[in-house]
Design an enzyme around this catalytic site. Structure first.
Site, PDB file in Angstrom:
ATOM      1  N   ASP A  60       0.825  -1.205   0.000  1.00 43.41           N
ATOM      2  CA  ASP A  60       0.000   0.000   0.000  1.00 43.41           C
ATOM      3  C   ASP A  60       0.864   1.261   0.000  1.00 43.41           C
ATOM      4  O   ASP A  60       2.073   1.212   0.235  1.00 43.41           O
ATOM      5  CB  ASP A  60      -0.903   0.028   1.236  1.00 43.41           C
ATOM      6  CG  ASP A  60      -1.965  -1.062   1.213  1.00 43.41           C
ATOM      7  OD1 ASP A  60      -2.303  -1.536   0.113  1.00 43.41           O
ATOM      8  OD2 ASP A  60      -2.452  -1.426   2.305  1.00 43.41           O
ATOM      9  N   TYR A 102       5.803  -9.736   6.985  1.00 47.33           N
ATOM     10  CA  TYR A 102       5.796  -8.298   7.228  1.00 47.33           C
ATOM     11  C   TYR A 102       6.246  -8.030   8.657  1.00 47.33           C
ATOM     12  O   TYR A 102       5.956  -8.814   9.574  1.00 47.33           O
ATOM     13  CB  TYR A 102       4.403  -7.715   7.041  1.00 47.33           C
ATOM     14  CG  TYR A 102       3.962  -7.556   5.610  1.00 47.33           C
ATOM     15  CD1 TYR A 102       4.196  -6.364   4.920  1.00 47.33           C
ATOM     16  CD2 TYR A 102       3.308  -8.586   4.944  1.00 47.33           C
ATOM     17  CE1 TYR A 102       3.777  -6.209   3.606  1.00 47.33           C
ATOM     18  CE2 TYR A 102       2.892  -8.435   3.630  1.00 47.33           C
ATOM     19  CZ  TYR A 102       3.132  -7.245   2.974  1.00 47.33           C
ATOM     20  OH  TYR A 102       2.724  -7.095   1.668  1.00 47.33           O
TER      21      TYR A 102
END
Length: 278
Positions: A65, A119
């Site tokens: 994103d 992540y």
């Protein structure tokens, strides 16, 4: 022997690190700067694709994103032997750096062949109860339908693995899965943060329940700027680090880290001065 073979042309994969804060996400868009635009501009500048087209077999591991950074974003495409990380870096901006390469099978696809993505999120949380946060994350791990933690409407059943460690004022999340739905990581962080600050653990059960949680009662995503794609694993790829490219990349990111520390001290000095002015 074909010309392609003579040039050592074959499908290859590249590890790419980037500071995502100046970009509107990874995926290319027509009117705003993205990481993928920077990568494809570099590939075209090297003569590996025509303007407006993609190099043969091009794909990327994921679509981070806006504001999200990466250590190990992975892109794959067909290219000659001379297309090294250093060659790509010669055409890339300083905040996007290739640092390793692997020869890949001819049917390699950087998105579909990834078996695990990881992540890391650094959450500023000096007052959070670590035990409550760990309990919330433990409940979110495993096989679940994360439909209340994403704007996606399909493919929301995922298997999540995760851990939490305390590093001073920060809680460090490490979350991994074979694949994530949109905003899943940041909403998991936001939900765990809320429980760590005192929200009932039952809030996790409500989010994981089959029913849809109304928007005003839902979980907002945590800030994007603290999130980094730290690993993408493949079963049959052996990456070789380009030592020169990696060292120059480390130097560039060290300069950015130092700049961030200086900015923090300047902001803190102004803050302290305003406090003393009261």
């Amino acid at each position: 022997m074909s010309g392609a073979t003579e040039r050592g042309e074959r499908r290859r994969a590249f590890r790419v690190a980037y500071d995502g804060r100046p970009y509107y996400g990874f995926q290319r868009q027509p009117t705003v700067p993205t990481v993928e635009d920077a990568l494809l501009d570099a590939v075209r500048a090297l003569g590996l694709a025509d303007d407006g087209s993609l190099p043969p077999g091009y794909a990327a591991a994921g679509r981070t994103d806006a504001g999200v950074s990466a250590l190990a974003q992975t892109v794959g495409f067909r290219c000659p032997e001379w297309c090294s990380p250093a060659a790509l870096n010669s055409r890339l901006p300083a905040d996007v750096r290739a640092w390793a390469r692997a020869d890949a099978p001819e049917d390699f696809h950087a998105t579909h062949d990834a078996i695990r993505r990881e992540y890391t999120y650094d959450l500023y949380a000096p007052a959070v109860d670590d035990g409550r946060a760990a309990a919330a994350l433990a409940r979110l791990c495993g096989d679940h339908d994360f439909h209340n933690l994403t704007p996606d409407e399909e493919g929301t059943v995922r298997t999540l693995e995760g851990s939490l460690t305390r590093d001073g004022d920060f809680l460090v999340f490490t979350l991994s899965s074979s694949g994530f739905v949109r905003q899943q990581v940041r909403r998991v962080v936001s939900l765990v943060h809320a429980v760590g600050e005192g929200a009932p653990l039952s809030a996790v059960e409500r989010i994981l329940a089959p029913g849809t949680v109304p928007g005003e009662e839902g979980v907002p995503p945590a800030a994007a700027e603290a999130l980094v794609l730290t690993d993408v694993a493949y079963a049959d790829l052996a990456f070789t680090v380009d030592r020169e490219a990696a060292e120059r990349s480390r130097t560039l990111f060290e300069e950015r880290a130092l700049d961030g520390r200086i900015r923090a001290r300047v902001a803190g000095r102004i803050r302290d001065g305003l406090r003393s002015a009261d």
